[in-house]
Every structure is written in structure tokens, then in C-alpha cells.
Design an enzyme around this catalytic site. Structure first.
Site, PDB file in Angstrom:
ATOM      1  N   LYS A  28     -12.274 -30.881   1.823  1.00 23.49           N
ATOM      2  CA  LYS A  28     -11.257 -29.892   2.195  1.00 23.49           C
ATOM      3  C   LYS A  28     -10.449 -30.426   3.370  1.00 23.49           C
ATOM      4  O   LYS A  28     -11.009 -31.001   4.306  1.00 23.49           O
ATOM      5  CB  LYS A  28     -11.952 -28.571   2.557  1.00 23.49           C
ATOM      6  CG  LYS A  28     -11.001 -27.393   2.781  1.00 23.49           C
ATOM      7  CD  LYS A  28     -11.808 -26.115   3.033  1.00 23.49           C
ATOM      8  CE  LYS A  28     -10.907 -24.917   3.298  1.00 23.49           C
ATOM      9  NZ  LYS A  28     -11.699 -23.693   3.592  1.00 23.49           N
ATOM     10  N   SER A  56     -10.135 -19.722   1.067  1.00 22.27           N
ATOM     11  CA  SER A  56      -9.124 -20.737   1.318  1.00 22.27           C
ATOM     12  C   SER A  56      -9.428 -22.084   0.659  1.00 22.27           C
ATOM     13  O   SER A  56      -8.534 -22.900   0.476  1.00 22.27           O
ATOM     14  CB  SER A  56      -8.986 -20.951   2.828  1.00 22.27           C
ATOM     15  OG  SER A  56     -10.196 -21.471   3.361  1.00 22.27           O
ATOM     16  N   SER A  96     -14.647 -18.425   2.248  1.00 23.07           N
ATOM     17  CA  SER A  96     -13.772 -19.480   1.717  1.00 23.07           C
ATOM     18  C   SER A  96     -14.464 -20.573   0.916  1.00 23.07           C
ATOM     19  O   SER A  96     -13.810 -21.393   0.285  1.00 23.07           O
ATOM     20  CB  SER A  96     -12.980 -20.131   2.853  1.00 23.07           C
ATOM     21  OG  SER A  96     -12.003 -19.230   3.309  1.00 23.07           O
TER      22      SER A  96
END
Ligand SMILES: [Mg+2]
Ligand SMILES: [Zn+2]
Lengths: 491, 101, 499
Positions: free
Chosen positions: A80, A155, A179
Site C-alpha cells: 500500500k 482505503s 481499511s
């Protein structure tokens, strides 16, 4: 499509270790897959082709030299874009960091490198990890491989979509309010939020420091546990890192996979199985609960009365911390600078930079947080939210006196169409209704696929006491052993 | 009753160093109002005797020995800077002379 | 403003001042407060930085144990209570020399609180209450370009160096000090002086005001007798002991003139100007930033173990005021003599000289005499005059052993100060040793007797006082390197006279 990309991380590591395939071959297969599908999925913000192949070659060389390889050596990982990677662009999904190449590696990335995993690149995310759909990325949304018109969660939508699209067998996410788990649920993959302090935040670009928790994403529970084992454990560079070894999550995943939950007592969270969740989600959840009972688990209902205040408390604490954490994006030391025409003052240039560099959701949260911390409002907002946090922790503590772990649906609803909830920020916030309490408490939580609703994945969440991460892996692996894994339609 | 006015949003934007547009002021005022009214629910919990939780790990006294560790090179330190002069970070003229410490 | 200021005597006759001081001290730890970058002064710009003290995204602070320990020791030395549990807080405001755009500081939970420091002013003891002692991090240094003389005003741009960013900074805040009347400026100065000595004794900082490792903000207000305390102003940039005194005095005069004219004092920060001794207005409280303090989530709370605190307390050195009192007694000095030692800044030097073997009287004689004179002439601190306590003790040892007389010793000291080596080396190299070889001396005496037969006769006839003339002659031939007393004895012996 190469069969290599369909393999689990466990399988890939085994083949590489035995010399039945090479790390380079595996890496190339995934790079090819990315090249083939990522224009449609948009899971990646940056693909580090050269870096990945170089890392893969090193693994192959080490194997050839007879060196002992770690359990994930040669396995590709997508990271990420919230974690710093030395010399490799790190944007946090924001314009304000476009082009920034950090001069240092985050602890997690360092550990991934040390373990011989191969970093493919950086995955898309809601800007600064603020969002539940990856629509708030400054670089455009990621698409759910199950239905490209739908969101992949957020996210960490990029990290979850990369798994579901077979662009990577493993990925790293970060979970501040859900997330990791919510994208896992809506993409039919596994996402685990470790105990806060169980994984290092050093090099994780902060959103909400007291909640942010990096963790593993995978297509199977065992793969997630192996990744957890590699990235977890004490880091002296993070003051909030717990100075204890990682619980035996791999052993627990293997134990769970035997399909025996005799002696395990699970609590269904009453507050999360009533209204607020879609019928299809509840149906899949109920079926899974029955399956867990058949494996020998004792199921009881547990009420956590303060969980209803978790969402409002979260949307005060996280914005408050973010308003301070994001102050440093001021166009002085790194990142974007706008409006420096030689006449404007620094104050003006800072304000223009932040105005241009941050998206609307980030600005909203900065302003909410600034408001909540202001003298005169602090006690009623931030102070009160911290008290709610105490009450939620007490709910968890009381629940874990009765049961070994809590279960609930991971999300109230399945993947929604892109654009469906962006008009009303608060509607978006509801996506994290069931995941947020765990963050406020600090315990671990995992989302494991438990069924489909109208052809879209549903996740089941297992929540365990702090530093009992192994428990949630055992339960998740047991469920996986009966419901299996879920494969999206071919891309 | 609105929890937040357009003027308050402008004040918050100034405090946050955000050069928001007039149009944004209107949008944000409405949105922040909805959000703040919703999160104000935390006030429903009677919590006079409840201690606040700021940290969820039960740790104290996490301290570092006073031992020097390697620094970045100046090239690394300045590598991401928008503007550099004389091995320093260059910024436009500063208005406010006051520095608290 | 061109208002004429009232006379100081009139001001203190009409108004009562209340003062308060906030002192920031850079600790002398090896590394910064929250990272392992070194703290030493100097160095090329941005060479002592890392992701943490540059505030790069993702970096995290870890607190320096030595800084915590030093702060607790300061608190204990200032008679404070030590918090059983406290947290760091973030103080949020945008400023380019502050890398994270917040400062990690402490807010309502300082590490040390509620203490005092006794200072002596004009022979009186004044107790200054200490509100709090807390720990925070320093900022970087900003170079203003394009304006006049490096000032921010008129500059077209600024350049930032973060080498100093993150150095541990201890903030020591006094309680308001009322009741000092006309002595307020002196009390302020005495407090900072005493505090500096305490910090130096603790060895926690090099406390150099001119280098900014000790900085002062001075709060001042005036009120009419019997009325509530007035509105206070906070004067910043006070960078020397003398300025502390001047800043209080100047602010008292300015406030009095405003009040005399029926005006009101604005609560504001003011800047002290070293050149004029005036203060000028800075930011007023109405426009002051809301710092939005909240507990620093990246650091866990501090809970100093009481046993550790007790250990630190037991190991505190003797503090300056008590130490001075003990020395005065040991050295047998009157209050006045001790005051002159203090004024000369010679306490530690004399102490070290005594420790190296000299008597207190001899040590005091050298440091307050020859060396103070020399320091004054060359305009340096006594400690930097060029002689060490060990050298002074060695010099006195040579005198006591009869190898140097007073005059020779002074010459030797000159050589030492000039960097020619130790006293023994200077004595040997310059061939300054007292002539003690009796053979050579006897020859010189005989020579003098032969050259002055009438004087010799006088002495033989019992006029012993005439020996002085012959001593002078001998001293001349030995170029002063003889011991006058020995010469005299020898002359009387050779002439068969009794001394
Ligand atoms: Mg301060
Ligand atoms: Zn540093």
C-alpha cells in the site's frame, strides 16, 4: 494466463525453495498479469519492475548458493502506498506527495526485503487512507475485480483488488478504521488488522497515530498469517510497538484449517446483526455462524452497548490526529509547492499548496479535527470521544470474559457502485460501522470471505483480545476450511 | 440549529492553512455541519467519571539510550525539497515574527 | 512613541511590579530528544538530520532517556515534585523551522512541578516559586535573506537548517513573583544567574546565553498598591544576564508611562532589543494562535519509577548556594571577600586550585590578583585567561618550595599565560629559578663585601640595618634570582654580625 499467478504464497514459496520455479519466473508472471489487467483494475500507483526483478534475482542467487531461505522468499508482495519505500515513489494517494521518493524504508518494507519477498510496487488507496472506497485517491479509483463498476473498498482498495485480480499473491494494507478488513470483505479476500502495536508504524505515513495499524492481506488465511509473522514484532523505532514476539499466528491458522473448533466460544455481536446491515450480508453471515457451530464452536449472543458510539468517536479522534499529522505537508521539506511566485509570503504559499495538494475529504477531516481540538470545543468533542473509547474498551474486556472471540459481518453492505456514496460523506463513513470498534480498542480483527450476496463477496469479521491475534486466525482458517475461497469472474 | 457557520469554516481553513475557495466554503459548511451534528452523539454518553483513553497500548517509559545513530546525507535530506539554496531549505518570506517555544 | 519615561524611583514609589520568568535550556545530551542525531554545535547545514527530526512522512519519535533523566534532576534541584505519570502533548502551529508543524512539548502534565529556588539579592534571600519544569524539542535555524542585517522584516526569502531541530529543550517556568519592589530587575537577574549555576552544577547543559543554549522570556506587570495584579507582557529575545535586568526595568518604565497617561496595558509579547534596551510590541493575545494541544499519540506516557527518582535525588551534587556557603566557611572569608570572589567569577577556579594543592589564601591571591587583572586587560573571562587551576597550584608550590620568589613567580605566570608551558617548564626554560646554591651565593656576597668596604665596616660595628645595601648589590649580580632573606643571613654570617 500463467498458472503461477493462481498459486498461494505458501505454494509459491515451496516451489521456489525446491527450485521447481524461480523467483524471477514468478515475479515476471505477476508483472505480466499487472500489464494485462491493471489498466482496468488500477490497483497499482507504481510498478517497480526493475526493483522487483532485481530482488527476485537475488533470491534465486541465494538459493543457488545454498543459502537458507525464509518462508516467503521469492513471493511477490504489493505494498500500500502509505508505507515509505527508499527511492521508490510514495504518494499516499495524494497529489501533495506526487513524485516524492523517500530517503528511507519503513520497518515493514525493510522486513519484507530482509525476508526475501519481492516488492512489485505500490498500491492505490484513498488519499491519506481516508475513505472506504478508494474513490478518494488523487490518482483515480481502483475497480473491484468482481465487478469493475464497483468499489474495491478502502482505503486499501488497491491492495485488496491486486489480490482478487491475481496481480499479487500477498499485499500490505493499513487499518485505521477498517481499511484492511473492509476491502478484504468486498473483494472476497482475507485482510487482517493485527493488535495495535503488534506491527510497526515506522515509515507508515500517519493518518491517525493512535489507530493506524499496518497488516497483511492475502487470498488465504494461512498466507495472511505467514505475512503477519514476517512483518510483525517489536520495533524500537516505534514507541507504541509492543515488546513481545508475534503470537503464533501461523500455527493457529494451521490448527484452524483442521476444521475443529471444539472448546472455542464465539460471541455474535448483537448490535451488528440487526438493522444497518443488508439482508444478503446478514444471510451469508448467519450461514457461516451455523458452519462454525458445526465445527464445534459454542455460539452465544454478546451485547456491546457502547459500540453504537464508536463511529462518532472515531470521526472525532481520527480527524483530530490527522489535522496535526498532516500539518507537515506544507511545501517546505518535501512534496508539492504551489504559488511561490517570489511575491507571496510563506503563509500564502503554504495555504495554496495545501489547498491544491489535498482532496476534499482530506480537507474536511483536517477542518473537523481542527474544530474538535480547539479550545472551547475540546472537552465536548475530542475529550468526550476519548471517554467513549474507554467505554468501548470496557465492552470488549467484558465480552472477552465470556467468549474467546467476537464475530460479526465485516461490513454492513457489499461493494457498492462507484460514485454511489461520494455525495454524502457521512454515508461513506457507515461502511466502517462494524470495523471501527476494534481500532478504538486496539485489538486484532480479521475479515475472511464467508459467502456471496447477489454474486458479490461478503466477509465475516473475527475480533480477538489484544495480543491474541492467533485466536482470530484459528477461527478464520476453520471457516475457510468449510466455505473455501472465492474466485471472481475472469477479467 | 447549525453546528457550524460559513464564517467558522473560513476560520478553520485559515487555522489549517487551506486557501479554500468561496464555493468550497459553502459546500464544506453544509457537510461539516452534518458530520459535526452526527459525531456530537458522543456527548450523549454520561462520562463524568470515565477516564479518557489516549493510547491503546498499556506501555509506559519507552525510552531510547542516548547513543548517536547515522544521519541522512545532506543530499538525501534535501532530495525531496521543492527549493534549496546554500544546502538549506528555501522558503518564501515569512510574515509572522513570533515563534512560541 | 516619544513619551518621556518617568524616573525609576518614582515608578517604584507608585507601582508594585510582579515578574515571572520562562527559561529554555538546551540539554547537553549526545543525541536529540526524539532521534539519534548528534547535538554538537556547528556543522554544515542539514548534516545532523534524519527522517525523524526532518519530520518526514512516516517517521516516529522515541524519547531520549538521558533527557528525561536530566529533566528530573533539574526538577529535583529546584525542589519540585516529580509527576508519577505524565504525557507529552502536541502544540500545533505552522512555522517553517518546526519540521512537523507541531512541537512535541508538555501541556497540563509537566514532568516536574511546584518547586522553588532561593536566590540572594543584596544579602536577602528571595524564594522564587517554580511552577513547572517540562521537556520539549527545539526548532531549526532560519536565515533571513534579502532584508537588512538578517532580520525577518524586509527579507525576501528565508533558508532553513534543521541541525538544531529536535534538540532537547527544558522549559522552566516560575510562579509570579510579587513583592520585590524596586529590586524586581535585580531579582530577575539573580534568579537567572542562580538557575544557570544550578544547571551548570548539574552538568546538564553548557548554559551559554550567547550561543542560545539558555534563553529567557520575562513577564512583567505593574499594579497600584492594594489592587489586583496588572496585565502582563511577555518580553522575548532576552539573551544575556544584563539584558534580563534591563528588560524588566525598561518594561516597568514603559508600562508606568502608559498607566500614568490613563492607558491600558495590552497583553502581548514584546521583543527586547539588545542595542537600545527597549522593548517593542509583537503579537497580541487576541490574535494568538490556538495551539490545539492534545496528548502526543506517537509517544507512550512517562511514569518515572519512584525508586529511580529517589536514586537521582540522592545523587544530586551540592547545589551552588549551599556549596558557596560551605566554601566561604572553609576559606575563612568575610561576606565581603566572598562577594568579590563571586563577582570575579572565581569560585570554581579557586576551588579547583585548592583541590590541586594550593592553600585557599594563595589560590585567591593569584586568581583575584594577577590573573583577574590580566583578564580585565585582555577582556576575557577569568576561566579563559590562559592559566589552569592546576598550573596556579603548581606555581604556588614552586614559591612554597623556595624555588621562586614573588616577583619571579609573576614572571613565570606570564610565561604560562603566554602558552610557554607549565610553571616548572617556564621556570627552567627561562632560567628563572632562585639561586640557592650557597657556593655561588657566598661568592656573590664576598664580592659585594669587597666592593663596599665602608658598608661592611658599618655592619661589622653592629649597624645591621646597613646590610640592605649589600643585599641589593647581591640581588643585582644574581639578577633577582636569589632569595633576599638567605642573602641577608649570609652577609651577616660572613661579617660576623648578629641578625
Ligand atoms: Mg515551550
Ligand atoms: Zn534526527
Amino acid at each position: 494466463m500463467s498458472e503461477l499467478i493462481k498459486l498461494t504464497a505458501t505454494e509459491i514459496a515451496g516451489l521456489v525453495a525446491k527450485g521447481e520455479t524461480s523467483a524471477v519466473e514468478v515475479t515476471q508472471a505477476h508483472l505480466d498479469r499487472i500489464a494485462a489487467v491493471d489498466d482496468r483494475v488500477h490497483a497499482f500507483l507504481h510498478v517497480d519492475t526493475e526493483g522487483a526483478l532485481a530482488a527476485a534475482r537475488r533470491v534465486d542467487e541465494r538459493r543457488a548458493a545454498g543459502e537458507e531461505l525464509g518462508p516467503l522468499a521469492g513471493v511477490p508482495v504489493a505494498v500500500k502506498d502509505v508505507l515509505t519505500t527508499k527511492g521508490v515513489p510514495t504518494t499516499v494517494g495524494s497529489k501533495i506527495l506526487e513524485g516524492w521518493r523517500p530517503p528511507y524504508d519503513s520497518t515493514i518494507v525493510q522486513r519484507l526485503r530482509d525476508a526475501g519477498t519481492v516488492m512489485l510496487g505500490k498500491t492505490n488507496m484513498d488519499e491519506f487512507a481516508m475513505g472506504s472506497s478508494t474513490e478518494y485517491s488523487a490518482y483515480g479509483p481502483t475497480h473491484n475485480p468482481w465487478d469493475l463498476d464497483r468499489i474495491p473498498g478502502g482505503s486499501g482498495g488497491g491492495s485488496a483488488a491486486a489480490l482478487a485480480a491475481y496481480e499479487a499473491p500477498l499485499s500490505i494494507g493499513s487499518d485505521t478504521g477498517g481499511s484492511i478488513r473492509q476491502p478484504g470483505a468486498v473483494t472476497g479476500t482475507v485482510g487482517a488488522k493485527p493488535t495495535y502495536g503488534g506491527t510497526s508504524r515506522y515509515g507508515l505515513v500517519a493518518f491517525s497515530s493512535s489507530l493506524d495499524t499496518p497488516g497483511p492481506c492475502a487470498r488465504t488465511v494461512l498466507d495472511a498469517a505467514l505475512l503477519h509473522q514476517v512483518i510483525g514484532g517489536h520495533d524500537p523505532r516505534d514507541s507504541t510497538s509492543i515488546p513481545q514476539p508475534v503470537p503464533d499466528v501461523v500455527g493457529a491458522a494451521k490448527l484452524g484449517a483442521t476444521g475443529d473448533l471444539t472448546g472455542v466460544k464465539l460471541g455474535v455481536v448483537t448490535e451488528f446483526t440487526g438493522e444497518g446491515a443488508e439482508p444478503g450480508v446478514l444471510a451469508a453471515f448467519r450461514e457461516s455462524v451455523d458452519a462454525l457451530a458445526k465445527l464445534g464452536a459454542e455460539i452465544v449472543e454478546v451485547s456491546c452497548p457502547h459500540f453504537r458510539y464508536a463511529l462518532p468517536a472515531y470521526y472525532l479522534i481520527a480527524p483530530s490526529e490527522c489535522s496535526s499529522n498532516l500539518a507537515r505537508f506544507d511545501g517546505v521539506r518535501f512534496g508539492l509547492r504551489v504559488g511561490d511566485d517570489g511575491n507571496r509570503s510563506l503563509e500564502e504559499v503554504m495555504s495554496l499548496t495545501r489547498e491544491a495538494g489535498f482532496g476534499a475529504e482530506v480537507k474536511r477531516r483536517i477542518m473537523i479535527g481542527t474544530y474538535a481540538l480547539s479550545s472551547g470545543y475540546y472537552d465536548a468533542y475530542y475529550g468526550q470521544a476519548q471517554k467513549v473509547r474507554t467505554l468501548i474498551t470496557r465492552d470488549f474486556t467484558a465480552a472477552f470474559e465470556q467468549v474467546d472471540a467476537l464475530i460479526s459481518p465485516t461490513t454492513p453492505f457489499v461493494a457498492f457502485p462507484i460514485g454511489a456514496r461520494t455525495a454524502d460523506p457521512y454515508q461513506m463513513y457507515l461502511a466502517d460501522l462494524f470495523t471501527i470498534p476494534t481500532n478504538l480498542y486496539g485489538g486484532p480483527g480479521i475479515s475472511v470471505p464467508c459467502g456471496l450476496s447477489d454474486g458479490l463477496p461478503v466477509g465475516l469479521q473475527v475480533m480477538a483480545p489484544t495480543m491474541a491475534d492467533d485466536r482470530m486466525y484459528r477461527v478464520a482458517a476453520a471457516l475457510e476450511s468449510v466455505v473455501g475461497t472465492f474466485t471472481p469472474p475472469a477479467l | 440549529m447549525a453546528a457550524i457557520s460559513r464564517e467558522e469554516v473560513a476560520h478553520l481553513a485559515r487555522l489549517s492553512r487551506l486557501a479554500v475557495t468561496e464555493e468550497e466554503l459553502d459546500t464544506f459548511a453544509g457537510q461539516l455541519d452534518v458530520i459535526l451534528q452526527s459525531v456530537a452523539q458522543v456527548g450523549e454518553v454520561a462520562a463524568a467519571d470515565i477516564p479518557p483513553t489516549s493510547h491503546s497500548v498499556p506501555l509506559t517509559n519507552v525510552l531510547r539510550e542516548d547513543v548517536v545513530t547515522p544521519c541522512l546525507t545532506p543530499e538525501e535530506a534535501l532530495s525531496g525539497a521543492p527549493d534549496v539554496d546554500q544546502q538549506r531549505f528555501r522558503v518564501p518570506r515569512i510574515l509572522d515574527e513570533d515563534v512560541a517555544s | 512613541m516619544t513619551t518621556t519615561l518617568p524616573a525609576y524611583d518614582e515608578v517604584v514609589a507608585r507601582y508594585e511590579p510582579v515578574i515571572g520568568l520562562e527559561t529554555h535550556v538546551e540539554l547537553g545530551t549526545n543525541t536529540k530528544m526524539f532521534c539519534g542525531c548528534p547535538t554538537d554545535f556547528g556543522g554544515e547545514p542539514n548534516t545532523r538530520v534524519c527522517p525523524v527530526c526532518l519530520g518526514l512522512p512516516g517517521s516516529l519519535p522515541v524519547a531520549n532517556k538521558a533527557a528525561i533523566e536530566a529533566t528530573i534532576r533539574i526538577g529535583l534541584a529546584l525542589n519540585c515534585s516529580i509527576a508519577e505519570w505524565c504525557r507529552f502533548a502536541r502544540k500545533n502551529y505552522f512555522y517553517p523551522d518546526m519540521p512537523k508543524d507541531f512541537q512535541i512539548s508538555q501541556y497540563d502534565e509537566p514532568l516536574c512541578f511546584d518547586g522553588y529556588l532561593d536566590v540572594e539579592v543584596g544579602g536577602e534571600l528571595v524564594r522564587i516559586g517554580i511552577e513547572r519544569v517540562h521537556l520539549e524539542e527545539d526548532t531549526g535555524k532560519t536565515l533571513h535573506v534579502g532584508g537588512a542585517t538578517g532580520r525577518i522584516h524586509g527579507a525576501t526569502e528565508s533558508l532553513v537548517d534543521y541541525n538544531r531541530a529536535g534538540i532537547p529543550l527544558v522549559e522552566i517556568v516560575t510562579k509570579p513573583v510579587p513583592g520585590t519592589g524596586a529590586l524586581a530587575p535585580e531579582v530577575a537577574r539573580a534568579y537567572v544567574t542562580e538557575l544557570r549555576d544550578v544547571l551548570r552544577t548539574l552538568g546538564v547543559s553548557d548554559v551559554r546565553m550567547e550561543e542560545g543554549s539558555l534563553r529567557c522570556d520575562v513577564n512583567t506587570s505593574l499594579n497600584l498598591p492594594g489592587e489586583e495584579w496588572g496585565t502582563r507582557t511577555e518580553t522575548k529575545n532576552v539573551n544575556s544576564l544584563r539584558s534580563v535586568e534591563r528588560a524588566v526595568r525598561s518594561e516597568m518604565l514603559r508600562q508606568a508611562s502608559v498607566l500614568d497617561a490613563g492607558g491600558k496595558i495590552t497583553q502581548e509579547t514584546r521583543h527586547f532589543h539588545e542595542d537600545t534596551g527597549d522593548t517593542t510590541p509583537g503579537r497580541s493575545k487576541e490574535t494568538a494562535t490556538d495551539y490545539r494541544y492534545f496528548p502526543e499519540p506517537d509517544l507512550v506516557p512517562l511514569a518515572p519509577d519512584p525508586a529511580w527518582v529517589a536514586e537521582l535525588k540522592a545523587a544530586l551534587p551540592e547545589l551552588p548556594r549551599l556549596h558557596r556557603r560551605r566554601l566561604q566557611e572553609q576559606w575563612g572569608l568575610s561576606d565581603l571577600d566572598m562577594q568579590s570572589v563571586l563577582n570575579a567569577g572565581a569560585v570554581e577556579l579557586i576551588e579547583a586550585t585548592v583541590a590541586a594543592g594550593a592553600t585557599p589564601a594563595a589560590a585567591r591571591k593569584w586568581w583575584l590578583g594577577e590573573l583577574s587583572r590580566r583578564a580585565n586587560e585582555t577582556g576575557v573571562e577569568l576561566a579563559d585567561v590562559g592559566a589552569t587551576p592546576e598550573q596556579v597550584a603548581e606555581l604556588q608550590g614552586l614559591v612554597d618550595a623556595g624555588k621562586l620568589n614573588d616577583k619571579l613567580a609573576r614572571t613565570v605566570l606570564e610565561g604560562v599565560v603566554a602558552g610557554e608551558g607549565s610553571p616548572t617548564e617556564v621556570m627552567t626554560n627561562r632560567n628563572l629559578e632562585v639561586v640557592s646554591d650557597t657556593g655561588a651565593l657566598t661568592a656573590a656576597v664576598d664580592e659585594a663585601i669587597a666592593a663596599n668596604p665602608d658598608v661592611a665596616d658599618k655592619i661589622r660595628s653592629g649597624k645591621v640595618a646597613a646590610a640592605g645595601a649589600l643585599v641589593g648589590a647581591v640581588m643585582k649580580t644574581t639578577r633577582g634570582q636569589a632569595d633576599a632573606k638567605t642573602v641577608r643571613e649570609l652577609i651577616l654570617e660572613r661579617l660576623g654580625a648578629q641578625g
